[in-house]
Design a protein around this motif. Sequence first.
Motif, PDB file in Angstrom:
ATOM      1  N   UNK A 157       0.701  -1.346  -0.020  1.00  0.00           N
ATOM      2  CA  UNK A 157      -0.213   0.234   0.054  1.00  0.00           C
ATOM      3  C   UNK A 157       0.834   0.826   0.357  1.00  0.00           C
ATOM      4  N   UNK A 158       0.560   2.157  -0.446  1.00  0.00           N
ATOM      5  CA  UNK A 158       1.057   3.321  -0.546  1.00  0.00           C
ATOM      6  C   UNK A 158       1.066   3.995   0.882  1.00  0.00           C
ATOM      7  N   UNK A 159       0.078   3.663   1.783  1.00  0.00           N
ATOM      8  CA  UNK A 159      -0.687   3.575   2.627  1.00  0.00           C
ATOM      9  C   UNK A 159      -0.427   2.708   3.314  1.00  0.00           C
ATOM     10  N   UNK A 160      -0.156   2.211   5.168  1.00  0.00           N
ATOM     11  CA  UNK A 160      -1.049   1.457   5.644  1.00  0.00           C
ATOM     12  C   UNK A 160      -1.315   2.808   7.259  1.00  0.00           C
ATOM     13  N   UNK A 161      -2.897   1.781   7.953  1.00  0.00           N
ATOM     14  CA  UNK A 161      -3.124   2.112   9.107  1.00  0.00           C
ATOM     15  C   UNK A 161      -2.902   1.520   9.420  1.00  0.00           C
ATOM     16  N   UNK A 162      -2.992   1.527  11.423  1.00  0.00           N
ATOM     17  CA  UNK A 162      -3.300   0.646  12.109  1.00  0.00           C
ATOM     18  C   UNK A 162      -4.176   1.112  12.285  1.00  0.00           C
ATOM     19  N   UNK A 163      -5.083   0.378  12.499  1.00  0.00           N
ATOM     20  CA  UNK A 163      -6.859   0.022  12.777  1.00  0.00           C
ATOM     21  C   UNK A 163      -7.367  -0.761  13.614  1.00  0.00           C
ATOM     22  N   UNK A 164      -6.163  -1.137  14.677  1.00  0.00           N
ATOM     23  CA  UNK A 164      -6.549  -2.450  15.559  1.00  0.00           C
ATOM     24  C   UNK A 164      -6.908  -2.621  16.577  1.00  0.00           C
ATOM     25  N   UNK A 165      -7.849  -1.220  17.254  1.00  0.00           N
ATOM     26  CA  UNK A 165      -8.089  -1.669  18.133  1.00  0.00           C
ATOM     27  C   UNK A 165      -7.799  -1.762  19.365  1.00  0.00           C
ATOM     28  N   UNK A 166      -8.715  -2.349  20.575  1.00  0.00           N
ATOM     29  CA  UNK A 166      -8.255  -2.989  21.971  1.00  0.00           C
ATOM     30  C   UNK A 166      -8.160  -3.938  21.726  1.00  0.00           C
ATOM     31  N   UNK A 167      -7.312  -3.830  22.593  1.00  0.00           N
ATOM     32  CA  UNK A 167      -6.657  -5.307  23.287  1.00  0.00           C
ATOM     33  C   UNK A 167      -7.376  -5.848  24.535  1.00  0.00           C
ATOM     34  N   UNK A 168      -8.596  -6.502  24.364  1.00  0.00           N
ATOM     35  CA  UNK A 168      -8.907  -6.607  26.260  1.00  0.00           C
ATOM     36  C   UNK A 168      -8.410  -7.518  26.580  1.00  0.00           C
ATOM     37  N   UNK A 169      -7.681  -7.396  28.083  1.00  0.00           N
ATOM     38  CA  UNK A 169      -7.138  -8.386  28.594  1.00  0.00           C
ATOM     39  C   UNK A 169      -8.089 -10.103  28.793  1.00  0.00           C
ATOM     40  N   UNK A 170      -9.761  -9.593  28.803  1.00  0.00           N
ATOM     41  CA  UNK A 170      -9.886 -11.590  28.720  1.00  0.00           C
ATOM     42  C   UNK A 170      -9.586 -11.887  27.617  1.00  0.00           C
ATOM     43  N   UNK A 171      -9.033 -11.241  26.477  1.00  0.00           N
ATOM     44  CA  UNK A 171      -9.013 -12.303  25.446  1.00  0.00           C
ATOM     45  C   UNK A 171      -7.633 -12.015  24.711  1.00  0.00           C
ATOM     46  N   UNK A 172      -6.777 -11.427  25.052  1.00  0.00           N
ATOM     47  CA  UNK A 172      -5.068 -10.832  24.854  1.00  0.00           C
ATOM     48  C   UNK A 172      -4.093 -11.657  25.262  1.00  0.00           C
ATOM     49  N   UNK A 173      -3.704 -12.556  24.549  1.00  0.00           N
ATOM     50  CA  UNK A 173      -1.998 -13.155  24.973  1.00  0.00           C
ATOM     51  C   UNK A 173      -1.731 -12.101  25.206  1.00  0.00           C
ATOM     52  N   UNK A 174      -0.439 -12.576  26.919  1.00  0.00           N
ATOM     53  CA  UNK A 174       0.016 -11.637  27.126  1.00  0.00           C
ATOM     54  C   UNK A 174       1.243 -12.080  27.193  1.00  0.00           C
ATOM     55  N   UNK A 175       2.353 -11.283  26.879  1.00  0.00           N
ATOM     56  CA  UNK A 175       4.184 -11.673  26.756  1.00  0.00           C
ATOM     57  C   UNK A 175       4.394 -12.553  28.212  1.00  0.00           C
ATOM     58  N   UNK A 176       3.804 -11.533  29.140  1.00  0.00           N
ATOM     59  CA  UNK A 176       4.186 -12.150  30.200  1.00  0.00           C
ATOM     60  C   UNK A 176       2.969 -12.883  30.687  1.00  0.00           C
ATOM     61  N   UNK A 177       2.479 -13.822  30.849  1.00  0.00           N
ATOM     62  CA  UNK A 177       0.968 -14.666  31.072  1.00  0.00           C
ATOM     63  C   UNK A 177       0.798 -14.708  32.806  1.00  0.00           C
ATOM     64  N   UNK A 178      -0.045 -14.863  33.326  1.00  0.00           N
ATOM     65  CA  UNK A 178      -0.443 -15.084  34.693  1.00  0.00           C
ATOM     66  C   UNK A 178      -0.786 -16.004  34.896  1.00  0.00           C
ATOM     67  N   UNK A 179      -1.480 -16.329  33.758  1.00  0.00           N
ATOM     68  CA  UNK A 179      -2.392 -17.856  33.680  1.00  0.00           C
ATOM     69  C   UNK A 179      -3.953 -17.385  34.512  1.00  0.00           C
ATOM     70  N   UNK A 180      -3.992 -16.416  34.287  1.00  0.00           N
ATOM     71  CA  UNK A 180      -5.288 -16.071  34.033  1.00  0.00           C
ATOM     72  C   UNK A 180      -6.548 -16.150  33.437  1.00  0.00           C
ATOM     73  N   UNK A 181      -6.604 -16.216  32.475  1.00  0.00           N
ATOM     74  CA  UNK A 181      -6.886 -16.310  30.821  1.00  0.00           C
ATOM     75  C   UNK A 181      -7.435 -17.308  30.781  1.00  0.00           C
ATOM     76  N   UNK A 182      -6.483 -18.396  31.091  1.00  0.00           N
ATOM     77  CA  UNK A 182      -6.645 -19.584  30.968  1.00  0.00           C
ATOM     78  C   UNK A 182      -7.820 -20.643  32.103  1.00  0.00           C
ATOM     79  N   UNK A 183      -8.086 -20.022  32.738  1.00  0.00           N
ATOM     80  CA  UNK A 183      -9.183 -20.358  34.246  1.00  0.00           C
ATOM     81  C   UNK A 183      -9.796 -19.546  33.763  1.00  0.00           C
ATOM     82  N   UNK A 184     -10.249 -18.726  33.502  1.00  0.00           N
ATOM     83  CA  UNK A 184     -11.038 -17.641  33.395  1.00  0.00           C
ATOM     84  C   UNK A 184     -11.876 -17.228  32.062  1.00  0.00           C
ATOM     85  N   UNK A 185     -13.151 -17.648  32.351  1.00  0.00           N
ATOM     86  CA  UNK A 185     -14.773 -17.636  31.656  1.00  0.00           C
ATOM     87  C   UNK A 185     -14.523 -16.108  30.615  1.00  0.00           C
ATOM     88  N   UNK A 186     -14.543 -16.155  29.544  1.00  0.00           N
ATOM     89  CA  UNK A 186     -14.465 -14.909  28.294  1.00  0.00           C
ATOM     90  C   UNK A 186     -15.685 -14.145  29.317  1.00  0.00           C
TER      91      UNK A 186
END
Length: 464
Positions: A157-186
């Motif tokens: 593209x001549x231009x690119x636009x990052x419209x990547x939005x929000x990263x809700x904690x409940x749905x976002x894999x973390x670089x340092x995971x606490x294991x919370x999402x694996x144990x929690x309901x979305x």
Amino acid sequence: MTESIRNADVLIIGGGLSGTMLAVQLLRLPGKRQILVVEPRAELGRGEAYSAVELGHTLNGNAARMSVDPDNADDLTQWLTDYIGAGGWPESGQQAVPISELFPPRGIFGLYAQQRLAEAKAQSASSVEHVRGEGVDLQVDEASTLLTLDNGQQLRGRFAVLATGMFPAARTPQTESSGLNAAAVDPWDVQAMTLIDPQAPVLIIGSGLTMVDAVVSLEQAGHRGPIEVFSRHGLLPHVRRQPPSWVDFLGEDHRLRSPLQLLREVRRQCRIAQAQGIDWQAPLDTVRAHIGRLWSQASEREKRQFVRHVRPWWESHHHRSPPLSAQLVARLHEEGRLRIRAASYKGLVPSVEGVTIRLRHRGEQAVTQVSGAALINSSGIEYDWRRVARPLPQQLLKRGLIQPGPLALGIAADASGAVLDAQGQVSQRLFAMGPPLRGMWWESTAVTDVAIQAKALASKLTQI
Ligand SMILES: Cc1cc2nc3c(=O)[nH]c(=O)nc-3n(C[C@H](O)[C@H](O)[C@H](O)COP(=O)(O)OP(=O)(O)OC[C@H]3O[C@@H](n4cnc5c(N)ncnc54)[C@H](O)[C@@H]3O)c2cc1C
């Protein structure tokens, strides 16, 4: 054999509300452009917020406040009038208020965004195409941008636009995971809520609007057991009312600069309003228009002060709950079924049945344990891209194409949305809009923020 590279004038990465509104605004401008919107979801215009399937997951503002057209505040009300007139959203008839005062389900709002895109497409010489996939890497040179998708396809593209939005904690894999999402309901997994024992205790971490959504879904799924909500300050979102207008006191007084000065003045205005029998929400709602200016002119220290001292208060007073959801939370609270406590999450305790978490209650040193049948992570949004374990944010950081924004909230950009690289150079090719610019404007996520940014960025991209 490698596929050939597809070319476009603008590559929009992310087809939620931001990416879709940018496409709409580009389509409305004169000229003939090819626009590719890269989005893994099946439909454009929905993203995280407007993919909601639960009717009780509504907008947090009434129709009159949620137009996607910066030039027509009544745009959503007009669309909704036609939609309801044609038999859509029959449940709205149970609410005896004008259409402009309805809080539409977010799934229906997604249809509205899609229809505005379809209309803009039909009337434009330019074209928009949805390319399904996730952008996983980006290269930028002086003349163009090259995006690689998860299936190996490449788009230039001549231009690119990052419209990547929000990263809700409940749905976002973390670089340092606490294991919370694996144990929690979305919190937005309506189906998963129906699998929870209806009488069993449910634990929720976080007390903002995501928690409100989760409580609505639990109720809808037939859950009637206790709900224990924990958040650092134990504050619930206030209910959104329709306050009268109020003098634009910040527009009249540009001397107010520091967060503490702002807070003092807002409180003073709220007291004046209340003394006159006027809702405190009236003065508070005038602040919105100035928050970007105040935030961007504040020093790093003042921003930190704001985040530390004012943020919890701002979140609960400004990001208010839609009335029907707020009524439900208030009723459960009164009945003693929902309890909210000020406590910080300290980790998971391995358990064979249900879930046990460690907490430190506010003002206490000791860490205690609480158990429930299920846990819901409603702890909000991950704004620090260094912690988001998705390929594109990580590659952009690795290539030095972006740098964290102020206080590591999203990424750094100039006032037009042109992204700053690791050396602080303003990109001529890479732009961002919406939630990634949280650190630049503080409020950069709501429908109106996104709609205004889309119009300005479209105009900028067609003038370079
Ligand atoms: C649950 C929820 C409810 C909300 N309710 C309201 C409300 O009532 N009122 C309000 O004003 N605001 C609300 N918001 C704020 C909301 O974020 C904005 O209104 C708006 O939806 C932001 O749109 P967006 O496109 O920037 O972000 P998103 O909706 O997050 O969409 C971003 C899109 O980008 C895609 N994407 C991400 N990374 C890539 C990649 N690498 N390649 C390709 N695609 C990618 C994602 O799949 C996603 O579809 C809500 C937010 C959430 C999460």
